[in-house]
Design an enzyme around this catalytic site. Structure first.
Site, PDB file in Angstrom:
ATOM      1  N   GLY A   1      29.887  43.601  38.209  1.00 10.00           N
ATOM      2  CA  GLY A   1      30.597  43.791  39.995  1.00 10.00           C
ATOM      3  C   GLY A   1      30.775  44.697  39.671  1.00 10.00           C
ATOM      4  N   ASN A   2      32.055  44.948  40.810  1.00  8.39           N
ATOM      5  CA  ASN A   2      32.564  46.372  41.171  1.00  8.39           C
ATOM      6  C   ASN A   2      32.353  47.879  40.472  1.00  8.39           C
ATOM      7  OD1 ASN A   2      33.237  45.094  43.937  1.00  8.39           O
ATOM      8  ND2 ASN A   2      34.702  44.354  42.807  1.00  8.39           N
ATOM      9  N   VAL A   3      32.641  47.293  38.568  1.00 13.48           N
ATOM     10  CA  VAL A   3      32.638  48.876  38.176  1.00 13.48           C
ATOM     11  C   VAL A   3      31.637  48.484  37.420  1.00 13.48           C
ATOM     12  CG1 VAL A   3      33.377  49.326  36.160  1.00 13.48           C
ATOM     13  CG2 VAL A   3      35.334  48.511  37.477  1.00 13.48           C
TER      14      VAL A   3
ATOM     15  N   LYS B   1      54.445  44.342  34.883  1.00 13.38           N
ATOM     16  CA  LYS B   1      52.966  42.711  35.818  1.00 13.38           C
ATOM     17  C   LYS B   1      53.790  41.778  36.763  1.00 13.38           C
ATOM     18  CE  LYS B   1      49.061  42.626  35.048  1.00 13.38           C
ATOM     19  NZ  LYS B   1      48.451  43.534  34.977  1.00 13.38           N
TER      20      LYS B   1
ATOM     21  N   GLY C   1      28.302  42.446  32.555  1.00 16.28           N
ATOM     22  CA  GLY C   1      29.332  42.133  34.041  1.00 16.28           C
ATOM     23  C   GLY C   1      28.309  43.625  35.103  1.00 16.28           C
TER      24      GLY C   1
HETATM   25  P1  NAD Z   1      34.517  42.051  39.465  1.00 19.03           P
HETATM   26  O1  NAD Z   1      34.981  40.851  39.335  1.00 19.03           O
HETATM   27  O2  NAD Z   1      33.900  42.408  40.231  1.00 19.03           O
HETATM   28  O3  NAD Z   1      32.934  42.110  38.673  1.00 19.03           O
HETATM   29  C1  NAD Z   1      32.997  41.218  36.564  1.00 19.03           C
HETATM   30  C2  NAD Z   1      31.198  40.456  36.743  1.00 19.03           C
HETATM   31  O4  NAD Z   1      31.136  40.377  35.355  1.00 19.03           O
HETATM   32  C3  NAD Z   1      31.168  39.798  37.459  1.00 19.03           C
HETATM   33  O5  NAD Z   1      29.961  40.300  39.007  1.00 19.03           O
HETATM   34  C4  NAD Z   1      30.713  38.910  36.894  1.00 19.03           C
HETATM   35  O6  NAD Z   1      30.174  37.431  37.682  1.00 19.03           O
HETATM   36  C5  NAD Z   1      30.537  39.780  35.563  1.00 19.03           C
HETATM   37  N1  NAD Z   1      30.826  38.515  34.265  1.00 19.03           N
HETATM   38  C6  NAD Z   1      31.791  37.369  34.339  1.00 19.03           C
HETATM   39  N2  NAD Z   1      31.261  36.866  32.842  1.00 19.03           N
HETATM   40  C7  NAD Z   1      30.475  37.779  32.727  1.00 19.03           C
HETATM   41  C8  NAD Z   1      29.667  37.039  31.234  1.00 19.03           C
HETATM   42  N3  NAD Z   1      29.859  36.427  30.370  1.00 19.03           N
HETATM   43  N4  NAD Z   1      28.923  37.665  31.074  1.00 19.03           N
HETATM   44  C9  NAD Z   1      27.908  38.451  31.983  1.00 19.03           C
HETATM   45  N5  NAD Z   1      28.891  38.756  33.453  1.00 19.03           N
HETATM   46  C10 NAD Z   1      30.058  38.366  33.137  1.00 19.03           C
HETATM   47  O7  NAD Z   1      35.326  42.643  38.903  1.00 19.03           O
HETATM   48  P2  NAD Z   1      35.906  44.627  38.281  1.00 19.03           P
HETATM   49  O8  NAD Z   1      36.308  44.819  39.192  1.00 19.03           O
HETATM   50  O9  NAD Z   1      34.066  45.134  37.960  1.00 19.03           O
HETATM   51  O10 NAD Z   1      36.590  44.597  37.166  1.00 19.03           O
HETATM   52  C11 NAD Z   1      35.708  44.295  35.668  1.00 19.03           C
HETATM   53  C12 NAD Z   1      36.679  44.178  34.592  1.00 19.03           C
HETATM   54  O11 NAD Z   1      36.846  45.486  34.328  1.00 19.03           O
HETATM   55  C13 NAD Z   1      37.554  43.016  34.594  1.00 19.03           C
HETATM   56  O12 NAD Z   1      37.570  42.828  32.945  1.00 19.03           O
HETATM   57  C14 NAD Z   1      38.921  44.002  35.084  1.00 19.03           C
HETATM   58  O13 NAD Z   1      40.206  43.350  34.718  1.00 19.03           O
HETATM   59  C15 NAD Z   1      38.608  45.326  34.569  1.00 19.03           C
HETATM   60  N6  NAD Z   1      39.429  46.199  35.673  1.00 19.03           N
HETATM   61  C16 NAD Z   1      38.872  46.349  36.747  1.00 19.03           C
HETATM   62  C17 NAD Z   1      39.832  47.638  37.245  1.00 19.03           C
HETATM   63  C18 NAD Z   1      38.483  47.987  38.742  1.00 19.03           C
HETATM   64  O14 NAD Z   1      39.960  48.685  39.272  1.00 19.03           O
HETATM   65  N7  NAD Z   1      38.232  47.077  39.304  1.00 19.03           N
HETATM   66  C19 NAD Z   1      40.365  48.601  36.882  1.00 19.03           C
HETATM   67  C20 NAD Z   1      40.786  48.728  35.349  1.00 19.03           C
HETATM   68  C21 NAD Z   1      40.077  47.417  34.901  1.00 19.03           C
END
Ligand code: NAD
Length: 434
Positions: A232-234, A127, A230
């Site tokens: 977000g993207n995922v 990392k 959440g």
């Molecule tokens: P993102 O930042 O796009 O989405 C996260 C969402 O969670 C945001 O919309 C945020 O407003 C919301 N959020 C934050 N705190 C919250 C709470 N207490 N209650 C409800 N919603 C809340 O991130 P992402 O890319 O969607 O990733 C989500 C998670 O998955 C992260 O922990 C990331 O590390 C993990 N992850 C993502 C990927 C990937 O490909 N994007 C890969 C592996 C792991």
């Protein structure tokens, strides 16, 4: 002087500058069975690593450099490289103390060893961690360009024992800046020949984990109720995939009104119940549902939330969902909930970029096999394997998955063997710190 580990990263940088030191390392010496520091003045840190039982797990090396442009620490934490170069994203984050910084890097690097090994990738675990200097405006594109280019040069200096990628705090354009200075990176933008945004495959991986857990129970995903933390993207991609699977209902929540509104509009024809919550409000974790899917921040499964979880399965993408990886894992197991460890089900981010330099094809078989039902390292097969062993032994799924990952992580790369360790030895021999 305060003990070195309790210094803030900024005070540590001042200390290093006063000592005329720009680069330091801590490398595990197998013959001496101890960590060796690059400088005698830093023996206290080597002692801390040697005596730590929680986060130091015989990491092969930690390399740190002070940025010459900004007061920032560049770090590369290398856990284990038997399966190949240490791979994992670069986190850009604020830390209160040197100890917090080191612990986070060590823990995240080991997590990548486990994720990569369980995914059958020929990568080791590592990392990157870069400290945020509060005096620097981190959104300034000029600052970021200089910072990330210099980080790329730092990575080049490590001769490939660590290959970096995107992580929290680092964006696709930052990756382009890193790429302009080193070949040892993945996750570069599509315009530069990279694999682009991994969120869609990540969401598909989470669905694969959910379906495997249901299969273990002799059930199907159709007509199930899923609770999503959440959007977000995922999370947003997950809603789309789950709605296509004819689930009965999705209950989803987020902390941003515009995100909640977007989901409401986009899925108006589907049975989606949305909620806007406050940042620290985790009360919806206890909602009645079949599957609870954490896709926001880490540590939302903890001693405060677990007792009231009603889901039968927990499966989501968020990294480090358990606040305490041992106690919370055990508490979930005790409640009879099937917990699919995050490092098993959220692997598609790293899988998506793992073979980037070998080119890519539409519906890439090297990626698709992770989402298949039959490949032995697929999310489906690994989930079934972990659940079966947990059921048989009564042990928690997290401990079973870690044990399996540890075993796999000691397999040597079929072509390069344990080359990462040789690279680290050569860096030490050639005086990298000078
Ligand atoms: P993102 O930042 O796009 O989405 C996260 C969402 O969670 C945001 O919309 C945020 O407003 C919301 N959020 C934050 N705190 C919250 C709470 N207490 N209650 C409800 N919603 C809340 O991130 P992402 O890319 O969607 O990733 C989500 C998670 O998955 C992260 O922990 C990331 O590390 C993990 N992850 C993502 C990927 C990937 O490909 N994007 C890969 C592996 C792991």
């Amino acid at each position: 002087m305060e003990p070195i580990l309790s210094l803030s990263p900024q005070d540590f940088i001042t200390y290093l500058r006063n000592e005329n030191i720009q680069r330091i390392y801590f490398v595990y010496d197998e013959d001496a069975e101890a960590v060796k520091a690059s400088h005698v003045q830093l023996q206290a840190i080597a002692d801390f690593l040697n005596n730590d039982k929680r986060d130091f797990k015989f990491h092969e090396g930690v390399f740190i450099q002070v940025s010459s442009e900004f007061d920032t620490l560049f770090g590369a934490f290398i856990h284990r490289t038997n399966r190949g170069q240490a791979a994992g994203g670069l986190r850009y984050w604020s830390y209160d103390t040197v100890e917090d910084y080191l612990r986070d890097g060590l823990r995240l690097a080991m997590g990548m060893t486990h994720k990569n090994a369980l995914a059958g990738l020929w990568w080791g675990g590592g990392k990157g961690v870069m400290t945020h200097n509060p005096d620097v405006y981190k959104l300034d594109p000029v600052v970021r360009e200089i910072l990330y280019k210099e980080y790329g040069e730092f990575i080049t200096s490590l001769r490939g024992c660590y290959v970096t990628a995107e992580d929290v705090g680092t964006s696709v354009s930052d990756m382009a800046n890193i790429f302009s200075r080193t070949r040892f990176t993945t996750c570069i933008p599509r315009e530069l020949g990279g694999s682009g945004n991994p969120s869609v495959p990540t969401a598909r991986g989470v669905v694969a984990g959910m379906e495997a857990a249901l299969e273990f129970l002799g059930e199907k995903i159709k007509d199930k109720t899923i609770a999503l933390q959440g959007m977000g993207n995922v999370g947003m991609s997950l809603i789309k995939f789950l709605s296509e699977k004819d689930v009965k209902k999705i209950i989803a929540w987020d902390i941003y009104p515009d995100i909640v509104e977007r989901a409401r509009k986009e899925f108006k024809d589907f049975n989606l119940e949305t909620h806007l919550v406050k940042r620290n409000d985790n009360s919806l974790m206890s909602i009645e549902c079949d599957i609870l899917s954490p896709n926001a921040t880490g540590a939302t499964l903890n001693s405060r939330t677990i007792p009231s979880v009603k889901a039968r399965i927990i499966c989501g993408a968020a990294n480090n969902q358990l606040e305490d990886p041992v106690d919370d894992d055990a508490a979930i197991n005790k409640k009879g909930i099937l917990y699919i460890p995050d490092f098993l089900t959220n692997r598609m981010g790293i899988v998506n970029c793992a073979d980037e330099s070998a080119g890519y094809v539409t519906n890439d078989p090297l990626i698709e096999r992770h989402l298949s039902k039959d490949w032995e390292y697929s999310i489906h097969q690994m989930t079934l394997k972990v659940l079966a062993e947990s059921h048989k032994s009564g042990r928690s799924t997290g401990s079973v998955a870690v044990e399996l990952a540890e075993k796999l992580s000691f397999e040597n790369h079929p072509i390069f063997g344990h080359r990462g360790k040789l690279i680290i030895s050569s860096l030490v021999r050639d005086g990298w710190e000078k």
